[in-house]
Scaffold this motif. Structure first.
Motif, PDB file in Angstrom:
ATOM      1  N   HIS A   1       9.158 -10.654  -8.696  1.00 17.75           N
ATOM      2  CA  HIS A   1       9.004  -9.125  -8.451  1.00 17.75           C
ATOM      3  C   HIS A   1       7.684  -8.950  -7.669  1.00 17.75           C
ATOM      4  CE1 HIS A   1       9.578  -4.843  -7.911  1.00 17.75           C
ATOM      5  NE2 HIS A   1       8.684  -4.633  -8.432  1.00 17.75           N
ATOM      6  N   HIS A   2       7.764  -8.510  -6.294  1.00 19.90           N
ATOM      7  CA  HIS A   2       6.224  -8.449  -5.602  1.00 19.90           C
ATOM      8  C   HIS A   2       5.139  -9.608  -5.872  1.00 19.90           C
ATOM      9  CE1 HIS A   2       6.421  -3.433  -5.484  1.00 19.90           C
ATOM     10  NE2 HIS A   2       7.418  -4.219  -4.826  1.00 19.90           N
ATOM     11  N   LEU A   3       5.885 -10.648  -5.593  1.00 23.33           N
ATOM     12  CA  LEU A   3       5.224 -11.865  -5.693  1.00 23.33           C
ATOM     13  C   LEU A   3       4.076 -12.062  -4.684  1.00 23.33           C
ATOM     14  CD1 LEU A   3       4.368 -14.472  -7.190  1.00 23.33           C
ATOM     15  CD2 LEU A   3       6.173 -15.636  -6.080  1.00 23.33           C
ATOM     16  N   VAL A   4       4.896 -11.792  -3.400  1.00 24.75           N
ATOM     17  CA  VAL A   4       4.111 -11.505  -2.169  1.00 24.75           C
ATOM     18  C   VAL A   4       3.393 -10.075  -2.111  1.00 24.75           C
ATOM     19  CG1 VAL A   4       4.296 -11.564   0.226  1.00 24.75           C
ATOM     20  CG2 VAL A   4       5.761 -13.126  -1.243  1.00 24.75           C
ATOM     21  N   ASN A   5       2.356 -10.073  -2.563  1.00 22.66           N
ATOM     22  CA  ASN A   5       1.858  -8.582  -2.774  1.00 22.66           C
ATOM     23  C   ASN A   5       0.555  -8.641  -1.858  1.00 22.66           C
ATOM     24  OD1 ASN A   5      -0.439 -10.242  -4.072  1.00 22.66           O
ATOM     25  ND2 ASN A   5       0.165  -9.811  -6.040  1.00 22.66           N
ATOM     26  N   GLY A   6      -0.122  -7.316  -2.064  1.00 21.06           N
ATOM     27  CA  GLY A   6      -1.532  -7.179  -1.129  1.00 21.06           C
ATOM     28  C   GLY A   6      -2.440  -8.390  -1.187  1.00 21.06           C
ATOM     29  N   ASP A   7      -2.748  -8.899  -2.205  1.00 20.83           N
ATOM     30  CA  ASP A   7      -3.730  -9.991  -2.287  1.00 20.83           C
ATOM     31  C   ASP A   7      -3.067 -11.314  -1.627  1.00 20.83           C
ATOM     32  OD1 ASP A   7      -5.354  -8.724  -3.891  1.00 20.83           O
ATOM     33  OD2 ASP A   7      -4.681  -9.533  -5.719  1.00 20.83           O
TER      34      ASP A   7
ATOM     35  N   LEU B   1      -0.890 -11.249   1.076  1.00 16.74           N
ATOM     36  CA  LEU B   1      -0.786 -10.614   2.698  1.00 16.74           C
ATOM     37  C   LEU B   1      -2.128 -10.714   2.953  1.00 16.74           C
ATOM     38  CD1 LEU B   1       1.986  -7.768   2.115  1.00 16.74           C
ATOM     39  CD2 LEU B   1       2.057 -10.130   3.385  1.00 16.74           C
ATOM     40  N   SER B   2      -3.063 -10.243   2.328  1.00 16.07           N
ATOM     41  CA  SER B   2      -4.473 -10.241   3.149  1.00 16.07           C
ATOM     42  C   SER B   2      -5.286 -11.607   3.090  1.00 16.07           C
ATOM     43  CB  SER B   2      -5.374  -9.304   1.932  1.00 16.07           C
ATOM     44  OG  SER B   2      -5.544  -9.709   0.918  1.00 16.07           O
ATOM     45  N   ALA B   3      -4.638 -12.444   2.276  1.00 17.22           N
ATOM     46  CA  ALA B   3      -5.170 -13.640   2.333  1.00 17.22           C
ATOM     47  C   ALA B   3      -4.654 -14.468   3.728  1.00 17.22           C
ATOM     48  CB  ALA B   3      -4.845 -14.753   1.150  1.00 17.22           C
ATOM     49  N   LEU B   4      -3.555 -14.090   4.394  1.00 16.53           N
ATOM     50  CA  LEU B   4      -2.933 -14.692   5.408  1.00 16.53           C
ATOM     51  C   LEU B   4      -4.010 -14.253   6.521  1.00 16.53           C
ATOM     52  CD1 LEU B   4       0.818 -13.713   5.364  1.00 16.53           C
ATOM     53  CD2 LEU B   4      -0.008 -16.096   5.353  1.00 16.53           C
TER      54      LEU B   4
END
Length: 320
Positions: free
Chosen positions: A210-216, A218-221
């Motif tokens: 759940h929400h493994l792909v989070n803000g941290d 996405l911002s690392a991409l």
């Protein structure tokens, strides 16, 4: 204990969209098969049903079937079953192997669409200065494939065939995924995102995803990355994705899965810049009903031979 008799169980197909095409593929092996909604049967008729075939069941709906011994899902998701009232001990099989190639093709198409600017090319008005483009290459890039089960591995085969490198993300990262340049555990997802150009998500819905792909993450991409989600909706943090798209740090994203389906007409996600909404159709292909019917037949053949059904899935049922 005497083994269950699977010779001619009472089978109900509760899948309005697929039932008409699916039923002919069941009746050669199961004569007592019919297709209708659970709500259209009387209490006595519901009590006779031993095998149920369907996709998604509302809360407490499975409690209407006191004699249910086997549930075969036409899709793969099981996260709704505890709330649907699945009784402990009920055999559950799914059709997860059926849409693998279709979903993988869809994911690759979606990624290429984003990289080659098709969403902006199809927008109106279409005129723009000639010979202008911000399209980029898939070949030579690194794609992070998050969730490397059957679908993820099929995505990897297709992407690497076009000259890209893939980094596979699995729960532990302990076992190398075939075709991937390297494999990392989910705990290193943000670290891996920083080394990738794009991301394809193929995750199932579990407490750990759940929400493994989070803000941290996405911002690392890197700026200009594209994201495609053909896994479960809750695995990507929608709010964090919206912020990244509105900030312009992502090239674009395509979501084929959503927490509410169909997505309401007034949902703000329709208007997020760079977000392509796909109506949960990556799995669809003309031969799907026949393939689902074959999956059911394969599992029934196993049961009649005294073997464990090959597509058995475990569903955790909490008491109380």
């Amino acid at each position: 204990m005497k083994a269950p008799d699977w010779h001619d169980p009472q089978v109900l197909v509760a899948h309005t969209a697929m039932a008409e095409e699916l039923l002919p593929h069941l009746q050669p092996l199961v004569m007592a098969a019919r297709a209708t909604s659970l709500l259209d049967l009387s209490r006595s008729e519901l009590a006779e049903i031993e095998v149920l075939i369907g996709h998604h069941f509302p809360a407490r709906s499975l409690t209407l079937l006191p004699g249910l011994r086997w549930l075969h899902l036409t899709g793969s998701g099981t996260d709704h079953l505890p709330a649907a009232g699945l009784a402990p001990g009920t055999l559950v099989t799914n059709s997860a192997r059926v849409p693998v190639e279709s979903v993988a093709e869809y994911a690759l198409s979606a990624l290429l669409m984003l990289l080659k600017e098709f969403p902006t090319l199809s927008a109106r008005p279409q005129r723009r200065p000639w010979h202008t483009s911000t399209a980029t290459m898939l070949s030579g890039s690194t794609v992070l494939v998050v969730g490397a089960g059957r679908i993820g591995q099929s995505v990897i085969r297709r992407i690497t065939a076009l000259g890209a490198r893939c980094v596979a993300v699995t729960r532990t990262g302990e076992r190398d995924v075939p075709g991937a340049d390297r494999t990392v555990g989910a705990g290193r997802l943000a670290e891996a995102a920083a080394t990738a150009d794009h991301m394809v998500c193929c995750l199932p819905a579990t407490t750990g995803t759940h929400h493994l792909v989070n803000g941290d993450v996405l911002s690392a991409l890197p700026t200009g990355a594209a994201l495609v989600n053909v896994g479960r909706a809750g695995t990507v943090d929608d709010m964090a994705l919206r912020e990244a798209l509105e900030a312009g740090t992502l090239r674009g994203a395509l979501l084929d899965v959503h927490d509410t389906e169909p997505l309401p007409a007034d949902d703000p996600r329709w208007h997020i810049p760079g977000l392509v909404i796909s109506p949960h159709c990556a799995f669809a292909f003309p031969g799907e009903p026949a393939a689902v019917g074959q999956a059911f037949q394969d599992n029934l053949t196993d049961l009649r031979a005294g073997r464990a059904a090959r597509d058995t899935v475990m569903v955790e049922i909490h008491s109380g």
